[in-house]
Design a protein around this motif. Sequence first.
Motif, mmCIF file in Angstrom:
data_model
loop_
_atom_site.group_PDB
_atom_site.id
_atom_site.type_symbol
_atom_site.label_atom_id
_atom_site.label_comp_id
_atom_site.label_asym_id
_atom_site.label_seq_id
_atom_site.Cartn_x
_atom_site.Cartn_y
_atom_site.Cartn_z
ATOM 1 N N ALA A 102 0.828 -1.205 0.000
ATOM 2 C CA ALA A 102 0.000 0.000 0.000
ATOM 3 C C ALA A 102 0.864 1.258 0.000
ATOM 4 C CB ALA A 102 -0.915 -0.006 1.224
ATOM 5 N N VAL A 103 1.942 1.228 0.752
ATOM 6 C CA VAL A 103 2.869 2.368 0.766
ATOM 7 C C VAL A 103 3.494 2.560 -0.605
ATOM 8 C CG1 VAL A 103 5.070 3.183 1.685
ATOM 9 C CG2 VAL A 103 3.353 2.266 3.228
ATOM 10 N N ALA A 104 3.876 1.466 -1.255
ATOM 11 C CA ALA A 104 4.463 1.569 -2.595
ATOM 12 C C ALA A 104 3.485 2.203 -3.577
ATOM 13 C CB ALA A 104 4.884 0.184 -3.085
ATOM 14 N N PHE A 105 2.211 1.796 -3.518
ATOM 15 C CA PHE A 105 1.203 2.381 -4.397
ATOM 16 C C PHE A 105 1.003 3.864 -4.082
ATOM 17 C CE2 PHE A 105 -0.148 -2.004 -5.312
ATOM 18 C CZ PHE A 105 -0.334 -1.910 -6.677
ATOM 19 N N ALA A 106 1.043 4.221 -2.801
ATOM 20 C CA ALA A 106 0.881 5.625 -2.416
ATOM 21 C C ALA A 106 2.014 6.476 -2.983
ATOM 22 C CB ALA A 106 0.838 5.745 -0.892
#
Length: 212
Positions: free
Chosen positions: A79-83
Motif C-alpha cells: 500500500a505504501v508503494a502504491f501511495a
Amino acid sequence: MLPHTPEWLPAIAPWLDLAGLVVFAASGALAAARRGQTMVTLCFFALVTGVGGGTVRDLLIGAPVFWIHDSRAAAACLAVAFAVWLTPVRWWRGAALDWFDAVGLAAYAVFGAAKAIGFGVPPVPAALMGVVTACVGGIIRDVLAGEPSIIMRPEIYVTAAALASGSYVALGLLGVPLPVAAGIAAVAGFSLRAAALRWKLALPAYRKGEAG
C-alpha cells in the motif's frame, strides 16, 4: 533478569511495528521511484526494506517470520508503494522523510529488542537484535539501489538504533517498568537521530597513522 514476556508488548507491539514498517517501506519505494523504476520495482523495494530487518531478527531468534504469518505486514508495504507511485515527487522532497525515518528507527529498535527478550534472548544479544531490526532493511535497500550502505557512512544512524535498544534493555535490567523503559528508550534514540539531522552530527572516521 528481564522478564521473558513483557506484558506491554502485545498491546503496543502492533503500533511500534507499524511505525517502523511503513516508514521503511516508504524509504524503499522512494529509492526506486527516484530512479524512475516501475511499479513492480517500487513494491519490491518497499517490501524488502520494510520487512528485511524483522525477517533477519526472527530467523536469528528462532521466531516465526512475522510477515509470513500475518498478511497485514506485506499489505502495508504494498500500500505504501502504491501511495508513493500515485503521489507527485515534490511531496517527497526535503527532509520530511528523514524525520519520519527517525521515528521508525527508534520504534523498531525498541520493538526488536523487546521481541528478542520475549523469546528468551539474553540482554546483550537482545539489544543487538534491536539494531538488526532497525537497520538491516535500510542496508538491503542501499545495496539494491547501488548506494553506499548506511553502515559505511559516518552519519549517526546505527548508533541511534543502538542507543534505543540498549537503553531499553539496560533500563529493564535496572527494574524500570518496561512500558516506561520503552518510552524513554524510543525518545532517546529518536533524539540522537534528530540531533544528527539537525546539526549534521557524525562519528569520527578512522585515520591511519603515518608509517614509520
